[in-house]
Enzyme design. Structure first.
Site, PDB file in Angstrom:
ATOM      1  N   HIS A 122       2.387  -0.379   2.473  1.00 40.00           N
ATOM      2  CA  HIS A 122       3.757   0.131   2.588  1.00 40.00           C
ATOM      3  C   HIS A 122       3.852   0.861   3.936  1.00 40.00           C
ATOM      4  O   HIS A 122       2.866   1.435   4.393  1.00 40.00           O
ATOM      5  CB  HIS A 122       3.969   1.113   1.425  1.00 40.00           C
ATOM      6  CG  HIS A 122       5.369   1.611   1.266  1.00 40.00           C
ATOM      7  ND1 HIS A 122       5.925   2.574   2.068  1.00 40.00           N
ATOM      8  CD2 HIS A 122       6.332   1.290   0.351  1.00 40.00           C
ATOM      9  CE1 HIS A 122       7.161   2.833   1.669  1.00 40.00           C
ATOM     10  NE2 HIS A 122       7.435   2.065   0.632  1.00 40.00           N
ATOM     11  N   GLN A 202       1.696   3.118  -6.411  1.00 43.95           N
ATOM     12  CA  GLN A 202       2.069   2.087  -7.386  1.00 43.95           C
ATOM     13  C   GLN A 202       1.080   1.961  -8.535  1.00 43.95           C
ATOM     14  O   GLN A 202       1.306   1.177  -9.451  1.00 43.95           O
ATOM     15  CB  GLN A 202       2.233   0.726  -6.698  1.00 43.95           C
ATOM     16  CG  GLN A 202       3.429   0.630  -5.765  1.00 43.95           C
ATOM     17  CD  GLN A 202       4.772   0.891  -6.457  1.00 43.95           C
ATOM     18  OE1 GLN A 202       4.891   0.857  -7.678  1.00 43.95           O
ATOM     19  NE2 GLN A 202       5.777   1.156  -5.656  1.00 43.95           N
TER      20      GLN A 202
HETATM   21  N1  PLP Z   1       3.159   3.603  -0.929  1.00 41.30           N
HETATM   22  C1  PLP Z   1       3.525   2.630  -1.763  1.00 41.30           C
HETATM   23  C2  PLP Z   1       2.520   1.573  -2.161  1.00 41.30           C
HETATM   24  C3  PLP Z   1       4.821   2.595  -2.262  1.00 41.30           C
HETATM   25  O1  PLP Z   1       5.195   1.614  -3.073  1.00 41.30           O
HETATM   26  C4  PLP Z   1       5.741   3.605  -1.870  1.00 41.30           C
HETATM   27  C5  PLP Z   1       7.131   3.570  -2.333  1.00 41.30           C
HETATM   28  O2  PLP Z   1       7.640   2.604  -2.817  1.00 41.30           O
HETATM   29  C6  PLP Z   1       5.294   4.600  -1.021  1.00 41.30           C
HETATM   30  C7  PLP Z   1       3.997   4.571  -0.562  1.00 41.30           C
HETATM   31  C8  PLP Z   1       6.210   5.687  -0.578  1.00 41.30           C
HETATM   32  O3  PLP Z   1       6.592   6.478  -1.671  1.00 41.30           O
HETATM   33  P1  PLP Z   1       7.658   7.627  -1.485  1.00 41.30           P
HETATM   34  O4  PLP Z   1       8.906   6.980  -0.951  1.00 41.30           O
HETATM   35  O5  PLP Z   1       7.833   8.191  -2.839  1.00 41.30           O
HETATM   36  O6  PLP Z   1       7.093   8.595  -0.518  1.00 41.30           O
END
Ligand code: PLP
Length: 405
Positions: A122, A202
């Site tokens: 991500h 996740q």
């Molecule tokens: N990492 C992964 C694998 C995610 O799926 C997400 C959000 O969908 C994030 C990080 C970021 O999460 P947040 O927006 O809650 O900081």
């Protein structure tokens, strides 16, 4: 067996209608829905306990401080940390990784050092490292995913060299839904003396997380993806690693002594929690994790395996459908495209039928590029979803394809 009908009564929003159809909420990877106990805990906090923490001697401040610290203890137990001080409260996974990457870029990383990230990360577990590289002159190296979406530990082994200082992977990719072998990678990182960071955003709603078994130095997740309020996140850090880490932000609450000339910093975790934190968020996270434990992760996993198998079967039978990530084991999270139809149009038409899915790049543009697509549809389920909802999803998908085709 999970009594899903009963569990669904705990989530008021699941009984709602969208476009005059019963809501089918398949966007759980973006954010989870909240059980009544979490909603009640927030109302209770603001009705009876609200105060700032750590700074007052009065009754309410003592109550709020006590509950905030009790939440830290609860989180540490849930992920099997060695002590509560290993839990830093942040605002999200993104906040946790930015804090870490920023601190490391000013202490641990040096010019020419290498950071290994996977192709499936991500943006939250990629961009902060790119920024850290800009500051420290370290370099990013990308581990490509295999064709079936799995991660090859052998290939990873071949990439680790003398300059490798840090290795980071998502426990579960938010596009592929495949569970990466985080324990095996932990052993590899440890054998090579490489700092190991796990993005558990996740996995936390689906799997037991045991930081000791994983063998990570740091691990991050968000409360809102595991039934809690948004605006609360966790950075787990092994105690000795946290002791070595400089603060990322300065302000109230993170200091020992301040003079005009010099400031000394508090011990972890307070060193990393400058300013007033999300107090109610921390409390809501403790309640959410209790709720997960009360239901039982074993039953959650069993039910989700059934959902996963049913989804998988339907997707494989669906004509012209391309699934991204086919390896096992996996959580009930599926990204796909259908020949000749734009993912965005599919999402819009499904919404008209009450089905909530996500469309777009899912903040994973390098992976989209790998597959040569501009985006995809993502259906992501939680333990409160049902087989009947999956059937509605497929009926709606078929109608959408007829309409758009
Ligand atoms: N990492 C992964 C694998 C995610 O799926 C997400 C959000 O969908 C994030 C990080 C970021 O999460 P947040 O927006 O809650 O900081």
């Amino acid at each position: 067996m999970l009594d899903v009908a009963r569990i669904r009564e705990d989530f008021p929003i699941l009984a709602s209608e969208v476009n005059e159809r019963p809501l089918v909420y398949f966007d759980n990877s973006a954010t989870s829905q909240k059980p009544q106990v979490v909603i009640d805990a927030l109302v209770e906090f603001y009705s009876r306990k609200n105060s700032n923490i750590h700074r007052g001697v009065h009754h309410l401040s003592e109550v709020a401080s006590g509950e905030y610290e009790a939440s830290r203890t609860k989180v540490s137990q849930y992920i099997n940390a060695s002590r509560p001080e290993e839990i830093v409260f942040t605002n999200s996974t993104t906040g946790s990784i930015n804090l870490l990457a920023d601190s490391l870029s000013r202490s641990y990383l040096r010019e020419g050092d290498e950071i290994i990230v996977t192709e499936a990360e991500h943006h939250s577990n990629l961009v902060p490292w790119q920024m850290a590289c800009e500051r420290s002159k370290a370099k990013i190296r990308m581990l490509p995913m295999e064709d079936d979406g799995s991660l090859s530990v052998e290939r990873l082994k071949g990439m680790i060299g003398e300059r490798t200082r840090l290795l980071t992977v998502s426990h579960v990719s938010n596009v592929l839904g495949i569970v990466n072998p985080v324990e095996e990678i932990g052993a590899l990182a440890s054998a090579n003396d490489v700092m190991y960071v796990v993005d558990a955003a996740q996995s936390i709603p689906h799997l037991p997380i045991d930081v000791n078994r994983i063998g990570c130095d740091f691990l991050a997740f968000s409360g809102h993806k595991v039934l809690a309020e948004s605006g609360i996140g966790v950075l787990y850090g092994r105690h000795d690693r946290l002791l070595d880490l400089p603060p990322s932000q300065g302000g109230g609450g993170m200091v020992n002594k301040v003079t005009m000339e010099r400031t000394t910093y508090a011990d972890p975790p307070l060193r990393f929690e400058a300013g007033t934190p999300n107090i109610s968020g921390a409390l809501s996270l403790a309640v959410a994790l209790d709720y997960m434990s009360d239901i039982g992760l074993r039953d959650i996993i069993e039910h989700e395996e059934m959902l996963t198998a049913h989804m998988r079967e339907g997707l494989e039978r669906f004509e012209g459908l391309q699934l991204y990530g086919t390896a096992d084991p996996r959580v009930p999270l599926f990204s796909f495209n259908i020949d000749g139809i734009h993912h965005y149009d599919l999402g819009l038409v499904l919404d008209k039928m009450g089905v909530a899915v996500r469309t777009g790049t899912h903040c994973a543009e390098p992976l989209m590029e790998r597959y040569g697509v501009k985006g995809s549809v993502r259906a992501s389920l939680a333990f409160y979803n049902t087989i009947e909802e999956i059937d509605v999803f497929f009926e709606s998908l078929e109608k959408a394809v007829v309409l758009l085709g």
